[in-house]
Design a protein around this motif. Structure first.
Motif, mmCIF file in Angstrom:
data_model
loop_
_atom_site.group_PDB
_atom_site.id
_atom_site.type_symbol
_atom_site.label_atom_id
_atom_site.label_comp_id
_atom_site.label_asym_id
_atom_site.label_seq_id
_atom_site.Cartn_x
_atom_site.Cartn_y
_atom_site.Cartn_z
ATOM 1 N N GLU A 163 83.035 23.960 41.908
ATOM 2 C CA GLU A 163 82.851 24.801 40.729
ATOM 3 C C GLU A 163 83.652 24.340 39.519
ATOM 4 O OE1 GLU A 163 80.654 27.106 39.549
ATOM 5 O OE2 GLU A 163 79.820 26.411 41.420
ATOM 6 N N ALA A 164 84.831 23.802 39.745
ATOM 7 C CA ALA A 164 85.643 23.320 38.625
ATOM 8 C C ALA A 164 84.891 22.249 37.856
ATOM 9 C CB ALA A 164 86.972 22.777 39.126
ATOM 10 N N TYR A 165 84.152 21.420 38.556
ATOM 11 C CA TYR A 165 83.392 20.355 37.905
ATOM 12 C C TYR A 165 82.086 20.860 37.328
ATOM 13 C CZ TYR A 165 86.773 17.741 40.564
ATOM 14 O OH TYR A 165 87.944 17.281 41.101
ATOM 15 N N LEU A 166 81.388 21.729 38.063
ATOM 16 C CA LEU A 166 80.100 22.230 37.590
ATOM 17 C C LEU A 166 80.242 23.033 36.310
ATOM 18 C CD1 LEU A 166 78.390 23.308 40.915
ATOM 19 C CD2 LEU A 166 77.963 21.259 39.574
ATOM 20 N N SER A 167 81.311 23.783 36.179
ATOM 21 C CA SER A 167 81.483 24.603 34.988
ATOM 22 C C SER A 167 82.029 23.815 33.809
ATOM 23 C CB SER A 167 82.414 25.772 35.297
ATOM 24 O OG SER A 167 83.693 25.295 35.634
ATOM 25 N N ARG A 168 82.609 22.644 34.040
ATOM 26 C CA ARG A 168 83.297 21.887 33.002
ATOM 27 C C ARG A 168 82.409 20.876 32.294
ATOM 28 N NH1 ARG A 168 88.386 18.776 35.180
ATOM 29 N NH2 ARG A 168 86.731 17.462 35.912
ATOM 30 N N LEU A 169 81.446 20.319 32.997
ATOM 31 C CA LEU A 169 80.661 19.226 32.439
ATOM 32 C C LEU A 169 79.246 19.662 32.085
ATOM 33 C CD1 LEU A 169 81.876 16.512 34.933
ATOM 34 C CD2 LEU A 169 82.669 16.867 32.614
ATOM 35 N N ASP A 170 78.643 18.996 31.131
ATOM 36 C CA ASP A 170 77.272 19.291 30.711
ATOM 37 C C ASP A 170 76.283 18.869 31.785
ATOM 38 O OD1 ASP A 170 77.970 18.167 27.357
ATOM 39 O OD2 ASP A 170 78.142 20.173 28.232
ATOM 40 N N ALA A 171 75.185 19.597 31.893
ATOM 41 C CA ALA A 171 74.158 19.276 32.890
ATOM 42 C C ALA A 171 73.602 17.865 32.686
ATOM 43 C CB ALA A 171 73.032 20.303 32.827
ATOM 44 N N GLU A 172 73.533 17.412 31.430
ATOM 45 C CA GLU A 172 72.985 16.078 31.167
ATOM 46 C C GLU A 172 73.879 14.972 31.720
ATOM 47 O OE1 GLU A 172 73.302 18.378 28.522
ATOM 48 O OE2 GLU A 172 71.246 19.007 28.900
ATOM 49 N N ALA A 173 75.157 15.263 31.888
ATOM 50 C CA ALA A 173 76.097 14.245 32.369
ATOM 51 C C ALA A 173 76.065 14.098 33.890
ATOM 52 C CB ALA A 173 77.519 14.595 31.933
ATOM 53 N N ARG A 174 75.420 15.036 34.582
ATOM 54 C CA ARG A 174 75.381 14.983 36.039
ATOM 55 C C ARG A 174 74.484 13.848 36.516
ATOM 56 N NH1 ARG A 174 74.546 21.429 37.175
ATOM 57 N NH2 ARG A 174 76.262 22.055 35.862
ATOM 58 N N PRO A 175 74.888 13.147 37.557
ATOM 59 C CA PRO A 175 74.011 12.106 38.092
ATOM 60 C C PRO A 175 72.762 12.724 38.695
ATOM 61 C CG PRO A 175 75.981 12.360 39.452
ATOM 62 C CD PRO A 175 76.144 13.257 38.271
ATOM 63 N N GLN A 176 71.650 12.030 38.637
ATOM 64 C CA GLN A 176 70.408 12.505 39.223
ATOM 65 C C GLN A 176 70.510 12.480 40.745
ATOM 66 O OE1 GLN A 176 67.713 13.719 37.477
ATOM 67 N NE2 GLN A 176 69.204 13.602 35.829
ATOM 68 N N ALA A 177 69.870 13.432 41.396
ATOM 69 C CA ALA A 177 69.857 13.461 42.861
ATOM 70 C C ALA A 177 69.274 12.157 43.371
ATOM 71 C CB ALA A 177 69.026 14.639 43.362
ATOM 72 N N GLY A 178 69.903 11.582 44.361
ATOM 73 C CA GLY A 178 69.433 10.347 44.959
ATOM 74 C C GLY A 178 69.907 9.094 44.253
ATOM 75 N N SER A 179 70.535 9.245 43.086
ATOM 76 C CA SER A 179 71.030 8.073 42.376
ATOM 77 C C SER A 179 72.354 7.631 42.997
ATOM 78 C CB SER A 179 71.225 8.380 40.890
ATOM 79 O OG SER A 179 72.256 9.333 40.723
#
Length: 174
Positions: free
Chosen positions: A36-52
């Motif tokens: 949760e600390a990471y999910l709430s801190r970073l923008d959704a666009e910065a998340r790696p795509q599933a399977g990448s």
């Protein structure tokens, strides 16, 4: 998880009547690292795509070292192995241990530990410990194919996306 079904079929075909025990499954989780600390801190666009396959910095930042991810991944493997008809499964590590600093590089071993235990170095329970216990104790009555944990809605969404092709249901106990 499909791999465990392939191993079960291989065993049934070539070695009928023989037991096949999976001796090493696990995933890392650094003590105190929560998704949760990471999910709430970073923008959704910065998340790696599933399977990448993101770089180590992204792996570290996006829950791959979190207790939630470790718990979900270990549960998924245990469910798959016990459902496939294999004889059983043993975890890779019972508890975290220090590692030799000459064999790891910064970013690959947070704090210089092998963090694949379901207990910490001090023998505190990680999130995976409770769920692994639930699966092993319940296995004699049939495998519960749910990956559960005390996760928020955002964590359930991220884990569901990551584990989508594995055929498990991710749900929260809260």
């Amino acid at each position: 998880p499909a791999l465990w079904g392939q191993y079960a079929e291989w065993r049934r075909t070539l070695y009928p009547g023989k037991a096949f025990l999976v001796s090493e499954v696990g995933a890392s989780a650094a003590d105190g690292y929560r998704m949760e600390a990471y999910l709430s801190r970073l923008d959704a666009e910065a998340r790696p795509q599933a399977g990448s396959v993101p770089n180590l910095d992204e792996l570290y930042s996006w829950g791959r070292w979190s207790q939630e991810y470790q718990s979900a991944l270990i549960q998924t493997h245990v469910i798959s192995i016990l459902s496939s008809g294999l004889a059983g499964v043993a975890l890779w590590m019972f508890a975290d241990t220090p590692t030799e600093h000459a064999v790891w590089r910064p970013g690959s071993r947070p704090r210089g530990y092998n963090n694949k235990g379901v207990l910490t170095v001090e023998r505190g329970r990680k999130l995976a410990a409770e769920q692994v216990e639930r699966l092993f104790q319940g296995a004699k009555w049939g495998v519960d194919a749910r990956v559960v944990g005390p996760w928020t809605e955002a964590a359930v969404g991220w884990l569901s996306q990551e584990l989508d092709q594995w055929g498990v249901v991710v749900q929260s106990t809260v």
